[in-house]
Design an enzyme around this catalytic site. Structure first.
Site, PDB file in Angstrom:
ATOM      1  CB  CYS A   1      -9.699  -1.194   0.171  1.00 35.49           C
ATOM      2  SG  CYS A   1      -8.132  -2.102   0.184  1.00 35.49           S
TER       3      CYS A   1
ATOM      4  CG  HIS B   1      -2.011  -0.936   1.224  1.00 35.23           C
ATOM      5  ND1 HIS B   1      -3.261  -0.634   0.728  1.00 35.23           N
ATOM      6  CD2 HIS B   1      -2.058  -2.236   1.618  1.00 35.23           C
ATOM      7  CE1 HIS B   1      -4.037  -1.706   0.829  1.00 35.23           C
ATOM      8  NE2 HIS B   1      -3.337  -2.683   1.354  1.00 35.23           N
TER       9      HIS B   1
ATOM     10  N   GLY C   1      -6.621  -1.465   2.911  1.00 31.87           N
ATOM     11  CA  GLY C   1      -6.367  -0.046   2.664  1.00 31.87           C
ATOM     12  C   GLY C   1      -6.726   0.812   3.862  1.00 31.87           C
TER      13      GLY C   1
ATOM     14  CD  GLU D   1      -9.337  -3.243  -3.344  1.00 31.20           C
ATOM     15  OE1 GLU D   1      -8.829  -4.383  -3.465  1.00 31.20           O
ATOM     16  OE2 GLU D   1     -10.431  -3.050  -2.799  1.00 31.20           O
TER      17      GLU D   1
END
Length: 276
Positions: free
Chosen positions: A219, A161, A222, A210
């Site tokens: 998400c 990420h 996330g 994504e």
């Protein structure tokens, strides 16, 4: 080949969940894409496979495929659906589960109110663990994207990420900057991109582009990544409400070398079968 499945979602992040314990099978990349296709197949962001446990240390295996057919390491919203699915299907009677993913072992807990809490593991920041191409580790990195410099922070939640702080998520360049960052050459395995707006010390809004899917309503990893980055940079508390387009998740992270805990809802949409 006829495959039975269950369609589920976590805050609008939708999944086709398949039990390969009771119906042993393997899927090709083209079959994954066909199932995920919203016009020609069932339609979903990701396909989740429940598999036999690879060892006696875990209850199940858990494989995750993006709509483009690529396999990924982790999915928080999917993990909550996974927990509800194996209970509803009678594959277990446990409230607490240990599940093996490509990204490591995760712990799932079914709550009495129907929500599911997931121990998402300990965040990793070393560039080689993301992976991210850079000479040395830092809290903030500057990336050249389309003639501009973009400041991001990076973390692995079992999957890669990068997180940007934005003034408002409503006007954030999710659909333009998101895909450019996802495929930036310094992320050799691509990356999920989070656009975070801080409302208060314990409340954020978030949109996520994504990897392999595009923007989704929610998400889970996330949300965890955003809170971890926010707390690490002194912007957030350890307990944070995360509002995504699909709804709210609760994220808790006490700090370095501690696991991230995520709690949120799960919905079963329908059950069906598809012939491939």
């Amino acid at each position: 080949m006829n495959i039975t499945f269950t369609k589920m979602h976590g805050l609008g992040n939708d999944f086709v969940v398949i039990d390969t314990v009771s119906q042993p099978l393997s899927l090709t990349t083209s079959q994954v894409r066909r199932i995920a296709d919203r016009r020609l197949g069932v339609g979903c962001d990701q396909i989740l496979l429940v598999t036999q446990p690879p060892s006696t240390e875990v209850d199940f295996g858990y494989r995750i495929f993006n709509a483009d057919g690529s396999e990924v390491e982790q999915c928080g919203n999917g993990a909550r659906c996974f927990a509800r699915f194996v209970r509803d299907q009678g594959l277990t009677d446990k409230d607490n589960l240990r599940v093996q993913t490509v990204g490591g072992v995760i712990h799932l807990q079914l709550e009495s109110d129907g929500q599911v809490t997931v121990n998402m593991g300990i965040p990793r920041f070393a560039p080689e663990q993301i992976p991210f191409k850079v000479d040395c580790e830092a809290d903030v990195y500057s990336l050249a994207v389309d003639g501009q410099c973009v400041e991001v922070s990076i973390v692995s939640m079992g999957n890669p990420h990068c997180v940007l702080r934005v003034p408002t998520v409503h006007s954030a360049p999710v659909l333009t900057l998101g895909p450019m960052l996802e495929k930036h050459p310094r992320f050799p395995q691509r990356v999920n991109v989070g656009f975070m707006q801080i409302i208060s010390f314990d409340h954020i809004q978030l949109r996520v582009y994504e990897r392999g899917t595009g923007e989704t309503p929610a998400c889970g990893t996330g949300a965890c990544a955003a809170v971890v980055i926010g707390k690490r940079r002194g912007w957030l508390s350890h307990q944070v409400k995360v509002d995504l387009p699909g709804g709210r998740l609760s994220i808790c992270w006490e700090g370095d070398n501690k696991p991230v805990w995520m709690t949120g809802p799960v919905e079963t949409v329908f059950k069906g079968s598809i012939t491939l």
